[in-house]
Design a protein around this motif. Structure first.
Motif, short mmCIF file in Angstrom:
data_model
loop_
_atom_site.label_atom_id
_atom_site.label_comp_id
_atom_site.label_asym_id
_atom_site.label_seq_id
_atom_site.Cartn_x
_atom_site.Cartn_y
_atom_site.Cartn_z
N VAL A 24 -28.73 -41.58 -23.69
CA VAL A 24 -28.33 -40.85 -22.48
C VAL A 24 -29.20 -41.26 -21.29
O VAL A 24 -28.69 -41.51 -20.19
CB VAL A 24 -28.38 -39.32 -22.72
CG1 VAL A 24 -28.22 -38.55 -21.41
CG2 VAL A 24 -27.30 -38.91 -23.72
N GLU A 27 -28.21 -44.69 -20.09
CA GLU A 27 -26.91 -44.69 -19.41
C GLU A 27 -26.93 -43.96 -18.07
O GLU A 27 -26.31 -44.40 -17.11
CB GLU A 27 -25.85 -44.03 -20.30
CG GLU A 27 -25.53 -44.80 -21.55
CD GLU A 27 -24.71 -43.98 -22.54
OE1 GLU A 27 -24.30 -42.83 -22.22
OE2 GLU A 27 -24.49 -44.48 -23.65
N ARG A 28 -27.62 -42.81 -18.02
CA ARG A 28 -27.49 -41.92 -16.86
C ARG A 28 -28.79 -41.63 -16.13
O ARG A 28 -28.81 -40.87 -15.18
CB ARG A 28 -26.86 -40.62 -17.32
CG ARG A 28 -25.48 -40.91 -17.96
CD ARG A 28 -24.71 -39.73 -18.35
NE ARG A 28 -24.49 -38.81 -17.26
CZ ARG A 28 -24.19 -37.54 -17.45
NH1 ARG A 28 -24.08 -37.05 -18.65
NH2 ARG A 28 -24.00 -36.75 -16.42
N ALA A 32 -30.65 -37.02 -16.42
CA ALA A 32 -29.38 -36.65 -17.07
C ALA A 32 -29.51 -35.24 -17.66
O ALA A 32 -30.59 -34.85 -18.12
CB ALA A 32 -29.03 -37.65 -18.16
N ASP A 36 -26.27 -32.84 -22.42
CA ASP A 36 -25.62 -34.07 -22.88
C ASP A 36 -26.38 -34.69 -24.05
O ASP A 36 -25.77 -35.25 -24.96
CB ASP A 36 -25.51 -35.09 -21.75
CG ASP A 36 -24.54 -34.65 -20.66
OD1 ASP A 36 -23.86 -33.62 -20.83
OD2 ASP A 36 -24.48 -35.34 -19.62
#
Length: 179
Positions: A24, A27-28, A32, A36
């Protein structure tokens, strides 16, 4: 005093949370939503917060795990590959680490003990690189005068300056370890 070992299910949840958080955050970004992370790990928020009471606790655990994996890879390469190839492959892994984990490392601030943690992480990576470089020197695969700190600084510069992975790989291949 050593912490008591986790139950098997608790260890599995911990490991799933670390893996999910690494994905996570990659990716973010490190901001984030933690929901999530829990969702990707397949656990509830309460389980996540039991293991990692704060975002910082989770960030530190993820980064520490990444550093440990990098150092373990160095030890594995040292025994599995010829010394020159082991050094070059580990430097490629180190370059990837710098490229992909920069924001994660920067998210651990000084008021959270960041300076001490980062110094410990750097020391372990330096020790791994030194062992690989020393083996390569003994095998005659690199120049005897090659300095580990200079080499790591060069690779770090490549990682931070390259526009993409392909360019970083090309630049890394230009390093002349010459004997």
């Amino acid at each position: 005093m050593r912490p008591r070992p986790r139950r098997a299910d608790a260890q599995r949840n911990y490991d799933q949370l670390l893996a999910a958080a690494a994905q996570v955050f990659a990716e973010r970004g490190t901001d984030a939503p933690l929901d999530d992370v829990a969702r990707r790990a397949g656990v509830g928020n309460a389980t996540m917060y039991r293991h990692f009471p704060t975002r910082t606790d989770l960030l530190v655990a993820v980064y520490a795990d990444e550093v440990a994996q990098l150092c373990t890879s160095g030890q594995t390469l040292l025994t599995a590959e010829p010394p020159g190839e082991a050094l070059h492959e580990w430097l490629r892994l180190f370059m990837d680490h710098i490229t992909t984990k920069r924001d994660l490392a920067l998210s651990v601030t000084d008021d959270q003990g960041g300076s001490t943690l980062v110094a410990e992480w750097h020391a372990s990576m330096l020790a791994t690189a030194s062992a690989l470089l020393d083996a390569a020197k003994q095998a005659g695969a690199v120049r005897a005068g090659l300095d580990v700190r200079d080499l790591l600084t060069l690779v770090k510069g490549i990682a931070l300056a390259a526009s993409d992975r392909a360019q970083a790989d090309r630049l890394l291949s230009l390093i002349d370890y010459g004997t």
